[in-house]
Design an enzyme around this catalytic site. Structure first.
Site, short mmCIF file in Angstrom:
data_model
loop_
_atom_site.label_atom_id
_atom_site.label_comp_id
_atom_site.label_asym_id
_atom_site.label_seq_id
_atom_site.Cartn_x
_atom_site.Cartn_y
_atom_site.Cartn_z
N LYS A 1 0.91 -1.17 -0.04
CA LYS A 1 0.05 0.73 0.28
C LYS A 1 0.85 1.49 0.19
O LYS A 1 0.85 2.29 -0.81
CB LYS A 1 -0.78 0.03 1.38
CG LYS A 1 -2.07 0.83 1.52
CD LYS A 1 -2.69 1.05 2.81
CE LYS A 1 -3.31 2.15 3.26
NZ LYS A 1 -3.54 2.28 4.19
N GLU B 1 10.82 -4.38 4.51
CA GLU B 1 10.45 -6.32 3.72
C GLU B 1 10.64 -6.80 2.47
O GLU B 1 10.60 -7.24 1.42
CB GLU B 1 9.70 -6.92 4.37
CG GLU B 1 10.50 -7.04 5.19
CD GLU B 1 9.51 -5.98 6.49
OE1 GLU B 1 9.62 -4.76 6.44
OE2 GLU B 1 9.84 -5.29 8.10
N GLY C 1 -5.05 -1.15 5.07
CA GLY C 1 -3.93 -2.67 4.94
C GLY C 1 -4.81 -3.67 4.95
O GLY C 1 -4.62 -4.84 4.64
N ARG C 2 -4.42 -4.23 6.19
CA ARG C 2 -5.40 -5.26 7.16
C ARG C 2 -7.20 -5.34 6.70
O ARG C 2 -7.13 -6.58 7.45
CB ARG C 2 -5.12 -5.53 8.91
CG ARG C 2 -6.21 -4.56 8.95
CD ARG C 2 -5.31 -4.40 11.09
NE ARG C 2 -5.94 -3.16 11.63
CZ ARG C 2 -5.10 -2.18 11.48
NH1 ARG C 2 -3.81 -1.96 10.92
NH2 ARG C 2 -5.03 -1.02 12.11
N GLU D 1 -3.64 -5.54 15.33
CA GLU D 1 -3.20 -4.52 14.71
C GLU D 1 -3.84 -3.25 15.04
O GLU D 1 -4.11 -2.41 15.98
CB GLU D 1 -2.32 -4.66 13.82
CG GLU D 1 -2.16 -3.57 13.23
CD GLU D 1 -1.13 -3.81 11.98
OE1 GLU D 1 -1.51 -3.65 10.64
OE2 GLU D 1 0.99 -3.82 11.62
N HIS E 1 -2.58 -32.39 20.25
CA HIS E 1 -1.77 -33.15 20.60
C HIS E 1 -0.08 -32.24 20.80
O HIS E 1 0.74 -32.26 21.49
CB HIS E 1 -0.93 -33.84 19.68
CG HIS E 1 -1.90 -34.90 19.35
ND1 HIS E 1 -2.71 -35.83 19.64
CD2 HIS E 1 -3.17 -34.85 18.41
CE1 HIS E 1 -3.65 -36.46 19.70
NE2 HIS E 1 -3.88 -35.76 18.78
N LYS F 1 10.33 0.09 13.35
CA LYS F 1 11.19 0.23 11.56
C LYS F 1 11.90 1.89 12.92
O LYS F 1 12.79 0.92 12.06
CB LYS F 1 9.34 0.94 11.00
CG LYS F 1 8.60 -0.06 10.44
CD LYS F 1 7.80 0.44 9.39
CE LYS F 1 6.46 -0.40 9.79
NZ LYS F 1 5.23 0.45 8.80
O1 F6P Z 1 2.95 -3.34 10.02
C1 F6P Z 1 2.58 -2.49 9.75
C2 F6P Z 1 2.26 -2.66 8.03
O2 F6P Z 1 2.19 -1.06 7.84
C3 F6P Z 1 0.46 -3.35 8.07
O3 F6P Z 1 -0.74 -2.01 8.24
C4 F6P Z 1 0.37 -3.35 6.34
O4 F6P Z 1 -0.77 -3.65 6.63
C5 F6P Z 1 1.61 -4.01 6.97
O5 F6P Z 1 2.61 -3.06 7.04
C6 F6P Z 1 2.36 -3.53 4.70
O6 F6P Z 1 2.28 -1.94 4.45
P1 F6P Z 1 2.10 -1.49 2.78
O7 F6P Z 1 0.63 -3.05 1.84
O8 F6P Z 1 2.21 -0.48 3.06
O9 F6P Z 1 4.00 -2.66 2.85
#
Ligand code: F6P
Length: 538
Positions: A200, A206, A261-262, A347, A378, A502
Site C-alpha cells: 500500500k 521487507e 492494509g489489514r 493490530e 496434541h 521500524k
Molecule cells: O505492519 C504495519 C503495516 O503497516 C501493516 O498495517 C500493513 O498491512 C503492512 O505494514 C504492510 O504495509 P504496506 O502494504 O504499505 O507494505
C-alpha cells in the site's frame, strides 16, 4: 472512558459474579432450548454461542449495551465513509470494495469498479496466455511479495481455496530473511513466473527488498532488462513510484488511503487470488462479504452475527476474565485463519488510549492465537483443559470441506464436536476418582485426572468452504473487530505502535554496518550487535 454506562456495567458485573458460580452444562439442563436461542445464522454461517457462560439477563444487558454504545449507528458511519480513522482523519471504506455502496462516494465507487475491470482483464489475459512471459512461455506461478495486510489475506484465501486444477500456483513471500524468497524461487522457472509487488505504501522494507531480489532473479534467469516488467505487477497507493520499476501501466493497480492494509484483500491487493483461482472465485468472495455487510447493516444486535461476536468477546474478556482468544478451525484449508485474524484483531485493537486520546482504564484486545484442529490437540489443548489460564475460543467446523475420504472427514468432525463438548463438561471429581480406582492410584493422585470444563466458547459451523462462505466469514470477523473497537472506545484503523520498531531498525542497520549509531544504545543491544558483526565479517 468507561466500558459501559454505570447501571449496565453494574448489571453485567452482578451477572458475571453470579454466573461464575454456575456451570454451562447446568444451564443446558435448566433450558435445553438455549442451543436454539443462542444461535444466529447468515450466509452459510451458523454461530452457536450456547456454550458460553451466559444467561438471559446477562445477554439482555449486553444487547442494551450494544444500543447504548450505538453499534448499529457506528456501522452506518463506517459504510457511509465517515472518518472513523480519527488519527489519520480517513474513512475505512473496505465495504465499498465489495460493492456495499456509500452515498456521496461515487468517485470512489467508480475507481473501484474501474480497477476491478482492469484486474479482470489482466487475469483473463494471463489465463488465456495473451499476457505471457518475456520469452513467450505462459505463466504457471504467481509470487506475491508483500507483508501484513498485503500478504495474510490473499495467502489465507489462496491456501483455503486452491485445487489441483487452479489456473496458477500461488506462492507468498513476506519475510525480509532471504531464505523466505530463496526457498520459493528455487522451485520456479523465471520464464513462467509472475511477481506481484504488493505494498500500500510502497515503502515497506521487507517488500521492496524482496521485490528487488526477485527482479534480479528474473534478470539472472534470462529475462531482458527492458522486458522484465512483463513479469511484474504492482499494487500500491504510489502508482508513480511503481512506474520507476518499468512495470507496464496495465500491470499497475491502485489502492487508496481510505482502505486499511489489514482490510484490503478485497482490493487489487488481492490480485493473487483471481490469478491463482480464477476470476469467478474472487467475485464470489466479494459477494459473500457483501452479504455479510448487508446482514450487519440490517439486523438488530441480537440477530447480528458480527455484533454478537463482539459482545461475547467483551463479556468474556471484561466480565469473565478471559486473557486470550483461541481460534481453532477444524479444516486444514483454514490453517492460516489464525495468522490472518492476529493482524486483523491485534493490530486493529491493540491500543491503550481512546479515539479521543484519553488513557484507558480497561484492557483492549485479547491476544488471539490458534491453529488447525486436530494438530493443536496434541500440543496446547492440555492447557485449555487443565491449565489455570482463562480463555475464550471459536471452534470452527465446515460441514462440507471437500470431497473424498469420508471416514477421515467424519473423524475430524468428531474431534471438533468432542473438544467443544469436553471444554464444556470436563471430567468431574467422581469420574476422576473412578478412573483413579481403575488405574489403582491414591485418591489424592486422582485429582490429576479432573478436568474442570466450563470453558466458554463459540461453535461456528460453515455450510461449505466456498468462496462466498469464506468471504462472509472474513467480513464477519472484520465487523466484529470494528464493533469491539467501538465498545472499547478505540480507533481500529491505525497502527502507530508498529512504526517505532521500524524507526529503531534504521539505527540498528548503521550499528551493524559500521559499528556506529547516532542513537544511544544499551549494553545488551551493543553486545548482540558486536556478536553479529563478528559473525558476518565478509
Ligand atoms: O505492519 C504495519 C503495516 O503497516 C501493516 O498495517 C500493513 O498491512 C503492512 O505494514 C504492510 O504495509 P504496506 O502494504 O504499505 O507494505
Amino acid at each position: 472512558m468507561a466500558i459501559a454506562p454505570q447501571a449496565l456495567h453494574e448489571a453485567l458485573l452482578d451477572a458475571a459474579a453470579a454466573l461464575r458460580q454456575e456451570r454451562i452444562d447446568h444451564l443446558f439442563s435448566e433450558a435445553p432450548d438455549r442451543a436454539d436461542r443462542y444461535r444466529c445464522e447468515v450466509g452459510g454461517l451458523s454461530l452457536d454461542f450456547s456454550k458460553h457462560l451466559l444467561h438471559d439477563d446477562a445477554w439482555q444487558s449486553l444487547l442494551e449495551l450494544a444500543s447504548a454504545r450505538a453499534l448499529p449507528e457506528a456501522f452506518s458511519s463506517l459504510i457511509a465513509g465517515e472518518k472513523v480513522n480519527t488519527s489519520e482523519r480517513r474513512p475505512a471504506l473496505h465495504t465499498l470494495l465489495r460493492g456495499t455502496e456509500a452515498d456521496g462516494h461515487s468517485e470512489k465507487s467508480d475507481a473501484v469498479q474501474k480497477t476491478l475491470s482492469r484486474m479482470a482483464a489482466l487475469v483473463e489475459a494471463v489465463h488465456s496466455g495473451q499476457a505471457a512471459g518475456a520469452t513467450g512461455k505462459r505463466f504457471t506461478d504467481v509470487v506475491n511479495l508483500g507483508i501484513g495486510g498485503s500478504d495474510l489475506g490473499p495467502r489465507l484465501i489462496c491456501d483455503a481455496l486452491k485445487t489441483p486444477e487452479a489456473p496458477l500456483r500461488a506462492h507468498f513471500v513476506a519475510n525480509i530473511d532471504p531464505e523466505d524468497l530463496d526457498r520459493v524461487l528455487r522451485a520456479l522457472d523465471p520464464e513462467s513466473t509472475l511477481c506481484v509487488i504488493c505494498s500500500k505504501s510502497f515503502t515497506t522494507e521487507e517488500t521492496l527488498s524482496n521485490a528487488a531480489r526477485a527482479r534480479d532473479w528474473l534478470l539472472a534467469g534470462g529475462i531482458q532488462d527492458d522486458a522484465v516488467g512483463q513479469h511484474l505487477i504492482a499494487v500500491t497507493t504510489q502508482v508513480q513510484q511503481a512506474g520507476q520499476w518499468h512495470i507496464p501501466p496495465a500491470h499497475c493497480f491502485p489502492i487508496w488511503d481510505w482502505v486499511g492494509g489489514r482490510y484490503s484483500l478485497w482490493s487489487a491487493i488481492g490480485i493473487s487470488i483471481p490469478l491463482a483461482l480464477g476470476w469467478p472465485a474472487f467475485q464470489q468472495l466479494l459477494e459473500g462479504a457483501r452479504l455479510m455487510d448487508a446482514h450487519t447493516a440490517a439486523m438488530s444486535p441480537g440477530e447480528n452475527v458480527p455484533m454478537i461476536m463482539a459482545l461475547l468477546e467483551l463479556w468474556q474478556t471484561h466480565y469473565l476474565g478471559a486473557d486470550t482468544h483461541a481460534v481453532l478451525p477444524y479444516a486444514q484449508k483454514l490453517a492460516r485463519l489464525p495468522d490472518f485474524l492476529q493482524q486483523l484483531t491485534m493490530e486493529s485493537n491493540g491500543k491503550r488510549v481512546s479515539s479521543e486520546g484519553e488513557r484507558l482504564e480497561h484492557d483492549t484486545a485479547p491476544v488471539l492465537w490458534g491453529s488447525a484442529g486436530t494438530i493443536g490437540q496434541h500440543s496446547y489443548y492440555q492447557l485449555l483443559h487443565q491449565g489455570t489460564r482463562s480463555f475464550t475460543a471459536d471452534i470452527i467446523l465446515p460441514l462440507r470441506s471437500g470431497a473424498g475420504d469420508h471416514d477421515a472427514r467424519r473423524a475430524l468432525a468428531a474431534h471438533a464436536l468432542a473438544q467443544s463438548r469436553a471444554l464444556m463438561v470436563g471430567r468431574c471429581a467422581e469420574e476422576a476418582d473412578k478412573l483413579g480406582r481403575h488405574r489403582d492410584v491414591d485418591e489424592a493422585v486422582s485429582r490429576q485426572f479432573e478436568v474442570p470444563g466450563n470453558r466458554s466458547h463459540s461453535l461456528l459451523l460453515i455450510d461449505t468452504l466456498s468462496p462466498e462462505c469464506l468471504g462472509a466469514l472474513i467480513a464477519a470477523y472484520e465487523h466484529k473487530t470494528y464493533f469491539l473497537a467501538v465498545l472499547l472506545g478505540i480507533n481500529a484503523f491505525d497502527q502507530w505502535g508498529v512504526e517505532l520498531g521500524k524507526e529503531i531498525a534504521a539505527d540498528m542497520r548503521g550499528l551493524l554496518t559500521t559499528g556506529e549509531t547516532e542513537a544511544e544504545i544499551d549494553p545488551s543491544t551493543l553486545v548482540a550487535a558486536q556478536a553479529w558483526r563478528a559473525a558476518n565479517t565478509d
